[in-house]
Design a protein around this motif. Structure first.
Motif, mmCIF file in Angstrom:
data_model
loop_
_atom_site.group_PDB
_atom_site.id
_atom_site.type_symbol
_atom_site.label_atom_id
_atom_site.label_comp_id
_atom_site.label_asym_id
_atom_site.label_seq_id
_atom_site.Cartn_x
_atom_site.Cartn_y
_atom_site.Cartn_z
ATOM 1 N N ASP A 1 0.842 -1.193 0.000
ATOM 2 C CA ASP A 1 0.000 0.000 0.000
ATOM 3 C C ASP A 1 0.880 1.247 0.000
ATOM 4 O OD1 ASP A 1 -2.311 -1.466 0.083
ATOM 5 O OD2 ASP A 1 -2.464 -1.419 2.269
ATOM 6 N N ILE A 2 0.352 2.328 -0.557
ATOM 7 C CA ILE A 2 1.049 3.609 -0.530
ATOM 8 C C ILE A 2 0.315 4.511 0.450
ATOM 9 C CG2 ILE A 2 1.885 5.557 -1.880
ATOM 10 C CD1 ILE A 2 1.494 3.879 -4.367
ATOM 11 N N ASP A 3 0.965 4.879 1.521
ATOM 12 C CA ASP A 3 0.344 5.785 2.478
ATOM 13 C C ASP A 3 0.247 7.183 1.871
ATOM 14 O OD1 ASP A 3 0.107 3.828 4.415
ATOM 15 O OD2 ASP A 3 2.097 4.243 5.253
ATOM 16 N N GLY A 4 -0.850 7.854 2.145
ATOM 17 C CA GLY A 4 -0.968 9.251 1.755
ATOM 18 C C GLY A 4 -1.436 9.513 0.348
ATOM 19 N N ASP B 1 8.097 12.261 -1.229
ATOM 20 C CA ASP B 1 9.328 11.497 -1.046
ATOM 21 C C ASP B 1 9.477 10.410 -2.108
ATOM 22 O OD1 ASP B 1 7.244 9.993 -0.082
ATOM 23 O OD2 ASP B 1 8.247 9.368 1.760
ATOM 24 N N HIS B 2 8.453 10.227 -2.946
ATOM 25 C CA HIS B 2 8.559 9.322 -4.090
ATOM 26 C C HIS B 2 9.182 10.099 -5.249
ATOM 27 C CE1 HIS B 2 6.170 5.895 -2.572
ATOM 28 N NE2 HIS B 2 5.522 6.824 -1.888
ATOM 29 N N GLN B 3 10.300 9.614 -5.763
ATOM 30 C CA GLN B 3 10.983 10.305 -6.846
ATOM 31 C C GLN B 3 10.246 10.168 -8.173
ATOM 32 O OE1 GLN B 3 13.679 12.307 -6.486
ATOM 33 N NE2 GLN B 3 13.412 11.942 -4.291
ATOM 34 N N THR B 4 9.515 9.076 -8.343
ATOM 35 C CA THR B 4 8.701 8.872 -9.537
ATOM 36 C C THR B 4 7.294 8.498 -9.098
ATOM 37 O OG1 THR B 4 9.261 6.526 -9.706
ATOM 38 C CG2 THR B 4 10.690 8.073 -10.873
ATOM 39 N N VAL B 5 6.374 8.494 -10.037
ATOM 40 C CA VAL B 5 5.008 8.085 -9.720
ATOM 41 C C VAL B 5 5.041 6.632 -9.249
ATOM 42 C CG1 VAL B 5 2.681 7.741 -10.617
ATOM 43 C CG2 VAL B 5 4.069 9.649 -11.456
ATOM 44 N N PRO B 6 4.501 6.331 -8.070
ATOM 45 C CA PRO B 6 4.533 4.955 -7.564
ATOM 46 C C PRO B 6 3.971 3.965 -8.582
ATOM 47 C CG PRO B 6 3.837 6.443 -5.832
ATOM 48 C CD PRO B 6 3.894 7.259 -7.093
ATOM 49 N N ARG B 7 4.629 2.828 -8.672
ATOM 50 C CA ARG B 7 4.321 1.875 -9.728
ATOM 51 C C ARG B 7 2.890 1.360 -9.673
ATOM 52 N NH1 ARG B 7 6.309 1.111 -14.738
ATOM 53 N NH2 ARG B 7 4.964 -0.512 -15.565
ATOM 54 N N ASP B 8 2.332 1.157 -8.473
ATOM 55 C CA ASP B 8 0.977 0.626 -8.445
ATOM 56 C C ASP B 8 -0.046 1.652 -8.913
ATOM 57 O OD1 ASP B 8 1.804 1.849 -6.145
ATOM 58 O OD2 ASP B 8 0.639 0.617 -4.784
ATOM 59 N N HIS C 1 -2.623 20.532 -0.970
ATOM 60 C CA HIS C 1 -1.697 19.470 -1.352
ATOM 61 C C HIS C 1 -0.340 20.021 -1.778
ATOM 62 C CE1 HIS C 1 -4.809 16.361 -1.276
ATOM 63 N NE2 HIS C 1 -5.596 17.183 -1.929
ATOM 64 N N ARG C 2 -0.037 21.253 -1.441
ATOM 65 C CA ARG C 2 1.142 21.891 -2.013
ATOM 66 C C ARG C 2 2.466 21.297 -1.553
ATOM 67 N NH1 ARG C 2 -0.695 28.016 -1.051
ATOM 68 N NH2 ARG C 2 -1.540 26.983 0.797
ATOM 69 N N GLU C 3 2.454 20.473 -0.527
ATOM 70 C CA GLU C 3 3.686 19.811 -0.103
ATOM 71 C C GLU C 3 3.794 18.411 -0.696
ATOM 72 O OE1 GLU C 3 5.995 21.404 1.590
ATOM 73 O OE2 GLU C 3 4.675 23.155 1.542
ATOM 74 N N ARG C 4 2.999 18.131 -1.723
ATOM 75 C CA ARG C 4 2.970 16.802 -2.306
ATOM 76 C C ARG C 4 3.145 16.902 -3.817
ATOM 77 N NH1 ARG C 4 -2.426 14.242 -0.531
ATOM 78 N NH2 ARG C 4 -1.311 12.264 -0.619
ATOM 79 N N ARG C 5 3.087 15.762 -4.486
ATOM 80 C CA ARG C 5 3.136 15.721 -5.937
ATOM 81 C C ARG C 5 1.832 15.130 -6.451
ATOM 82 N NH1 ARG C 5 7.510 16.632 -8.620
ATOM 83 N NH2 ARG C 5 7.053 15.150 -10.295
ATOM 84 N N GLU C 6 1.556 15.377 -7.719
ATOM 85 C CA GLU C 6 0.350 14.807 -8.307
ATOM 86 C C GLU C 6 0.612 14.405 -9.747
ATOM 87 O OE1 GLU C 6 -2.979 17.550 -9.321
ATOM 88 O OE2 GLU C 6 -1.776 19.100 -8.332
#
Length: 273
Positions: free
Chosen positions: A56-59, A100-107, A133-138
């Motif tokens: 699972d990917i948290d967050g 903290d994920h450098q790329t889009v998570p694979r799942d 969500h400004r401290e995150r990626r999308e």
């Protein structure tokens, strides 16, 4: 790789239809809504359907809406539509994940690929309604209405047997009914160097019409690939220019042929009717 995800998406959408049917009361296309909501539940970890061997990917948070309506609300402040203009009768998914994920998570990639959605934008997240969500990626995906996977879900809900897909194949595997480049190959048929490139964790997105793509590697390095000029900004290409292209050129070429990213002219791969 998408097979378990396709099953998970369909199973969750079927569960939504049976347990949360009210989500589609205001739409003329309930299958589309069941699938959208099913993807949200699957990625946000709200479902009992677990894909084996995938953590699972948290967050992760998912938002979606009709692309043209989102453009009307956001066009003055966001550049999301500069690469691919707003699409009629098309859902835009906004999938948020920790930075903290450098790329889009694979799942995330595999769930959206199983749905048949196409990645059109990746970047730092912006504020969304009451959620900051400004401290995150999308990452953004587009998914057209009347996609073949909707018919697959409809058949699962209504139960007709032996339906024949438009391409003459059986409806059991939606991937057989997606329009991809006629030169697309299965991973087993690829040349060894291309197979390695396809197997690596990379994030591919269209930068601009005319065949310019960005590739982000698992290490976080970003390279610009031009499929028209057949060039890449990576050291391997600039210093050695290997025959057949560097791994980034090979990966972009494969993603285009598989219909996972927009075409070089900015158009989305079209599903079969």
């Amino acid at each position: 790789m998408t097979e378990p995800y396709l099953s998970a998406v369909l199973n969750e959408a079927e569960r939504v239809a049976k347990q949360h049917g009210q989500v589609a009361r205001s739409t003329d296309d309930p299958a589309h809504e069941y699938l959208r909501y099913g993807v949200l539940r699957l990625l946000e970890g709200e479902t009992d359907e677990m894909v084996a061997d995938v953590p699972d990917i948290d967050g992760v948070t998912v938002g979606y809406g009709e692309d043209k309506a989102m453009f009307d609300s956001w066009s003055s402040s966001e550049d999301w539509w500069e690469t691919v203009p707003p699409q009629e009768s098309c859902t835009r998914f906004r999938v948020f994940f920790p930075d903290d994920h450098q790329t889009v998570p694979r799942d995330i990639v595999d769930v959206m690929a199983a749905l048949g959605a196409w990645r059109v934008w990746t970047g730092s997240a912006a504020a969304c309604g009451s959620y900051d969500h400004r401290e995150r990626r999308e990452v953004h995906y587009l998914w057209p209405e009347d996609h073949p996977v909707e018919e697959v879900l409809h058949e699962r809900l209504s139960g007709p047997a032996e339906a024949v897909a438009p391409d003459g194949g059986r409806t059991g595997d939606v991937r057989d009914r997606l329009v991809v480049d006629e030169n697309a190959q299965s991973q087993d048929d690829l040349e060894p160097r291309t197979r390695r490139a396809v197997g690596e964790a990379m994030d591919v997105s269209l930068l601009s019409k005319g065949g310019r793509y960005e590739v982000q590697s698992a290490s976080g390095n970003r390279y610009e690939v031009d499929v028209i000029d057949k060039s890449c900004t990576c050291p391997d290409w600039e210093q050695r220019s290997p025959e057949g292209g560097c791994k980034h050129l090979r990966r972009v070429d494969h993603e285009i042929k598989q219909g996972r990213v927009p075409r070089p002219d900015g158009r989305l791969p079209a599903p079969s009717n």
